[in-house]
Design a protein around this motif. Structure first.
Motif, PDB file in Angstrom:
ATOM      1  N   LYS A  78       0.830  -1.212   0.000  1.00  0.00           N
ATOM      2  CA  LYS A  78       0.000   0.000   0.000  1.00  0.00           C
ATOM      3  C   LYS A  78       0.862   1.259   0.000  1.00  0.00           C
ATOM      4  CE  LYS A  78      -3.847  -1.675   2.786  1.00  0.00           C
ATOM      5  NZ  LYS A  78      -4.555  -1.426   4.046  1.00  0.00           N
ATOM      6  N   PHE A  79       2.001   1.163   0.683  1.00  0.00           N
ATOM      7  CA  PHE A  79       2.861   2.334   0.839  1.00  0.00           C
ATOM      8  C   PHE A  79       4.105   2.279  -0.052  1.00  0.00           C
ATOM      9  CE2 PHE A  79       0.886   1.444   5.009  1.00  0.00           C
ATOM     10  CZ  PHE A  79       0.030   2.531   5.063  1.00  0.00           C
ATOM     11  N   ALA A  80       4.095   1.410  -1.047  1.00  0.00           N
ATOM     12  CA  ALA A  80       5.282   1.204  -1.876  1.00  0.00           C
ATOM     13  C   ALA A  80       5.740   2.482  -2.561  1.00  0.00           C
ATOM     14  CB  ALA A  80       5.024   0.115  -2.918  1.00  0.00           C
ATOM     15  N   ASP A  81       4.772   3.308  -2.993  1.00  0.00           N
ATOM     16  CA  ASP A  81       5.161   4.540  -3.684  1.00  0.00           C
ATOM     17  C   ASP A  81       5.755   5.574  -2.724  1.00  0.00           C
ATOM     18  OD1 ASP A  81       2.660   4.740  -2.498  1.00  0.00           O
ATOM     19  OD2 ASP A  81       2.017   6.348  -3.865  1.00  0.00           O
ATOM     20  N   CYS A  82       5.504   5.416  -1.422  1.00  0.00           N
ATOM     21  CA  CYS A  82       6.009   6.373  -0.426  1.00  0.00           C
ATOM     22  C   CYS A  82       7.353   5.972   0.169  1.00  0.00           C
ATOM     23  CB  CYS A  82       5.008   6.508   0.720  1.00  0.00           C
ATOM     24  SG  CYS A  82       3.386   7.057   0.203  1.00  0.00           S
ATOM     25  N   ILE A  83       7.715   4.697   0.031  1.00  0.00           N
ATOM     26  CA  ILE A  83       8.937   4.212   0.683  1.00  0.00           C
ATOM     27  C   ILE A  83      10.145   4.539  -0.195  1.00  0.00           C
ATOM     28  CG2 ILE A  83      10.185   2.181   1.494  1.00  0.00           C
ATOM     29  CD1 ILE A  83       7.430   0.941   2.109  1.00  0.00           C
ATOM     30  N   GLN A  84      11.000   5.384   0.335  1.00  0.00           N
ATOM     31  CA  GLN A  84      12.221   5.788  -0.361  1.00  0.00           C
ATOM     32  C   GLN A  84      13.398   5.648   0.592  1.00  0.00           C
ATOM     33  OE1 GLN A  84      12.288   6.746  -3.594  1.00  0.00           O
ATOM     34  NE2 GLN A  84      10.071   6.428  -3.692  1.00  0.00           N
ATOM     35  N   SER A  85      14.544   5.374   0.042  1.00  0.00           N
ATOM     36  CA  SER A  85      15.751   5.349   0.861  1.00  0.00           C
ATOM     37  C   SER A  85      16.165   6.782   1.162  1.00  0.00           C
ATOM     38  CB  SER A  85      16.885   4.649   0.130  1.00  0.00           C
ATOM     39  OG  SER A  85      16.584   3.299  -0.011  1.00  0.00           O
ATOM     40  N   PRO A  86      16.787   7.011   2.317  1.00  0.00           N
ATOM     41  CA  PRO A  86      17.238   8.375   2.603  1.00  0.00           C
ATOM     42  C   PRO A  86      18.311   8.804   1.616  1.00  0.00           C
ATOM     43  CG  PRO A  86      18.030   6.844   4.270  1.00  0.00           C
ATOM     44  CD  PRO A  86      17.115   6.086   3.368  1.00  0.00           C
ATOM     45  N   LYS A  87      18.263  10.098   1.243  1.00  0.00           N
ATOM     46  CA  LYS A  87      19.266  10.605   0.307  1.00  0.00           C
ATOM     47  C   LYS A  87      20.589  10.755   1.045  1.00  0.00           C
ATOM     48  CE  LYS A  87      16.137  12.904  -2.774  1.00  0.00           C
ATOM     49  NZ  LYS A  87      15.746  14.138  -3.434  1.00  0.00           N
ATOM     50  N   ARG A  88      21.612  10.299   0.418  1.00  0.00           N
ATOM     51  CA  ARG A  88      22.949  10.390   1.011  1.00  0.00           C
ATOM     52  C   ARG A  88      23.886  11.050   0.008  1.00  0.00           C
ATOM     53  NH1 ARG A  88      23.746   7.127   5.594  1.00  0.00           N
ATOM     54  NH2 ARG A  88      22.006   5.740   5.952  1.00  0.00           N
ATOM     55  N   ARG A  89      24.840  11.749   0.556  1.00  0.00           N
ATOM     56  CA  ARG A  89      25.834  12.378  -0.299  1.00  0.00           C
ATOM     57  C   ARG A  89      27.043  11.472  -0.397  1.00  0.00           C
ATOM     58  NH1 ARG A  89      25.624  18.504   2.011  1.00  0.00           N
ATOM     59  NH2 ARG A  89      23.511  18.912   1.317  1.00  0.00           N
ATOM     60  N   GLY A  90      27.709  11.572  -1.487  1.00  0.00           N
ATOM     61  CA  GLY A  90      28.950  10.815  -1.658  1.00  0.00           C
ATOM     62  C   GLY A  90      28.712   9.352  -1.936  1.00  0.00           C
ATOM     63  N   LYS A  91      29.638   8.575  -1.532  1.00  0.00           N
ATOM     64  CA  LYS A  91      29.627   7.135  -1.798  1.00  0.00           C
ATOM     65  C   LYS A  91      28.527   6.445  -0.984  1.00  0.00           C
ATOM     66  CE  LYS A  91      33.030   3.451  -1.973  1.00  0.00           C
ATOM     67  NZ  LYS A  91      34.379   3.085  -1.625  1.00  0.00           N
ATOM     68  N   PRO A  92      27.762   5.543  -1.601  1.00  0.00           N
ATOM     69  CA  PRO A  92      26.729   4.845  -0.819  1.00  0.00           C
ATOM     70  C   PRO A  92      27.360   3.936   0.232  1.00  0.00           C
ATOM     71  CG  PRO A  92      26.883   3.934  -3.030  1.00  0.00           C
ATOM     72  CD  PRO A  92      27.783   5.133  -2.987  1.00  0.00           C
ATOM     73  N   PRO A  93      26.674   3.753   1.357  1.00  0.00           N
ATOM     74  CA  PRO A  93      27.255   2.931   2.428  1.00  0.00           C
ATOM     75  C   PRO A  93      27.359   1.468   2.009  1.00  0.00           C
ATOM     76  CG  PRO A  93      24.996   3.514   2.952  1.00  0.00           C
ATOM     77  CD  PRO A  93      25.359   4.270   1.711  1.00  0.00           C
ATOM     78  N   GLN A  94      28.363   0.808   2.502  1.00  0.00           N
ATOM     79  CA  GLN A  94      28.593  -0.597   2.186  1.00  0.00           C
ATOM     80  C   GLN A  94      28.035  -1.469   3.297  1.00  0.00           C
ATOM     81  OE1 GLN A  94      30.152  -1.752  -0.632  1.00  0.00           O
ATOM     82  NE2 GLN A  94      30.215   0.357  -1.351  1.00  0.00           N
ATOM     83  N   LEU A  95      27.337  -2.525   2.917  1.00  0.00           N
ATOM     84  CA  LEU A  95      26.843  -3.470   3.913  1.00  0.00           C
ATOM     85  C   LEU A  95      27.903  -4.494   4.274  1.00  0.00           C
ATOM     86  CD1 LEU A  95      23.194  -4.232   2.831  1.00  0.00           C
ATOM     87  CD2 LEU A  95      23.960  -3.046   4.853  1.00  0.00           C
ATOM     88  N   ARG A  96      28.795  -4.768   3.356  1.00  0.00           N
ATOM     89  CA  ARG A  96      29.813  -5.794   3.585  1.00  0.00           C
ATOM     90  C   ARG A  96      31.123  -5.147   3.989  1.00  0.00           C
ATOM     91  NH1 ARG A  96      28.921  -8.595  -2.004  1.00  0.00           N
ATOM     92  NH2 ARG A  96      26.702  -8.868  -1.808  1.00  0.00           N
ATOM     93  N   TYR A  97      31.898  -5.903   4.714  1.00  0.00           N
ATOM     94  CA  TYR A  97      33.228  -5.464   5.102  1.00  0.00           C
ATOM     95  C   TYR A  97      34.224  -6.364   4.393  1.00  0.00           C
ATOM     96  CZ  TYR A  97      37.308  -4.431   7.898  1.00  0.00           C
ATOM     97  OH  TYR A  97      38.560  -4.073   8.302  1.00  0.00           O
ATOM     98  N   SER A  98      35.068  -5.762   3.608  1.00  0.00           N
ATOM     99  CA  SER A  98      36.060  -6.581   2.920  1.00  0.00           C
ATOM    100  C   SER A  98      37.437  -6.283   3.501  1.00  0.00           C
ATOM    101  CB  SER A  98      36.048  -6.297   1.417  1.00  0.00           C
ATOM    102  OG  SER A  98      36.417  -4.963   1.184  1.00  0.00           O
ATOM    103  N   ILE A  99      38.262  -7.281   3.501  1.00  0.00           N
ATOM    104  CA  ILE A  99      39.611  -7.125   4.037  1.00  0.00           C
ATOM    105  C   ILE A  99      40.576  -7.693   3.014  1.00  0.00           C
ATOM    106  CG2 ILE A  99      39.487  -9.299   5.296  1.00  0.00           C
ATOM    107  CD1 ILE A  99      41.203  -7.970   7.462  1.00  0.00           C
ATOM    108  N   SER A 100      41.643  -6.990   2.791  1.00  0.00           N
ATOM    109  CA  SER A 100      42.605  -7.473   1.819  1.00  0.00           C
ATOM    110  C   SER A 100      43.459  -8.575   2.454  1.00  0.00           C
ATOM    111  CB  SER A 100      43.490  -6.326   1.333  1.00  0.00           C
ATOM    112  OG  SER A 100      44.358  -5.918   2.355  1.00  0.00           O
ATOM    113  N   SER A 101      44.053  -9.362   1.605  1.00  0.00           N
ATOM    114  CA  SER A 101      44.876 -10.457   2.120  1.00  0.00           C
ATOM    115  C   SER A 101      46.093  -9.931   2.868  1.00  0.00           C
ATOM    116  CB  SER A 101      45.297 -11.379   0.973  1.00  0.00           C
ATOM    117  OG  SER A 101      45.932 -10.644  -0.038  1.00  0.00           O
TER     118      SER A 101
END
Length: 174
Positions: A78-101
């Protein structure tokens, strides 16, 4: 079963080359087994904590806040048209954490020093002996095969202590 550390932190003064190699091999075997047990313990703890991850509506809201509102829209059509992600500046946040070898090997070296401190009360090896970074690189290469990492890359990835200090490893490598 907890692995036993070698009897001595370093071979006695004037020990033969064969004894030194045997001591290094025993140290490498012990460190490898100990680090492998620590890693498996951490993985089992992480999988046990996975059940504590928010599920359902909380998880959908978390995803929406990180730029993926599709699941929340599916949950509330019902609210699909109203649900938006918050606007963010710059690079989008990452959900994953990566580590180099390289950073992983540096972390292994820190753990090796902690093991040495706990078992021997010593952390620093003498000149000419294998360092914690060399042991960590050998263990990592044993786990993943020949990774192509060099000692120079591992030493360069170490964070110098203090603020705005230049890396001291460059002077040692020249």
């Amino acid at each position: 079963m907890k692995p036993m550390p070698p009897e001595f932190f370093r071979p006695k003064k004037g020990a033969s080359l064969k004894t030194q190699r045997a001591n290094n091999d025993a140290m490498l075997d012990w460190l490898d087994l100990e680090l492998e047990q620590q890693t498996s313990r951490e993985l089992s703890d992480a999988s046990a904590n996975w059940r504590l991850m928010p599920l359902g509506e909380d998880y959908d809201i978390l995803l929406a806040r990180h730029g993926k509102p599709e699941k929340l829209r599916e949950r509330y059509p019902k609210f699909a048209d109203c649900i938006q992600s918050p606007k963010r500046r710059g690079k989008p946040p990452q959900l994953r954490y990566s580590i180099s070898s390289v950073k992983f090997v540096v972390g292994l070296a820190k753990r090796i020093r902690k093991l040495w401190r706990d078992n021997y009360g010593l952390v620093v090896r003498k000149r000419g002996e294998k360092t914690a970074e060399q042991f960590a690189l050998d263990i990592y290469n044993g786990w993943v095969g020949n990774s192509g990492l060099t000692m120079r890359a591992v030493l360069a990835a170490k964070k110098p202590s203090g603020k705005r200090k230049s890396s001291r490893t460059n002077s040692r490598l020249k």
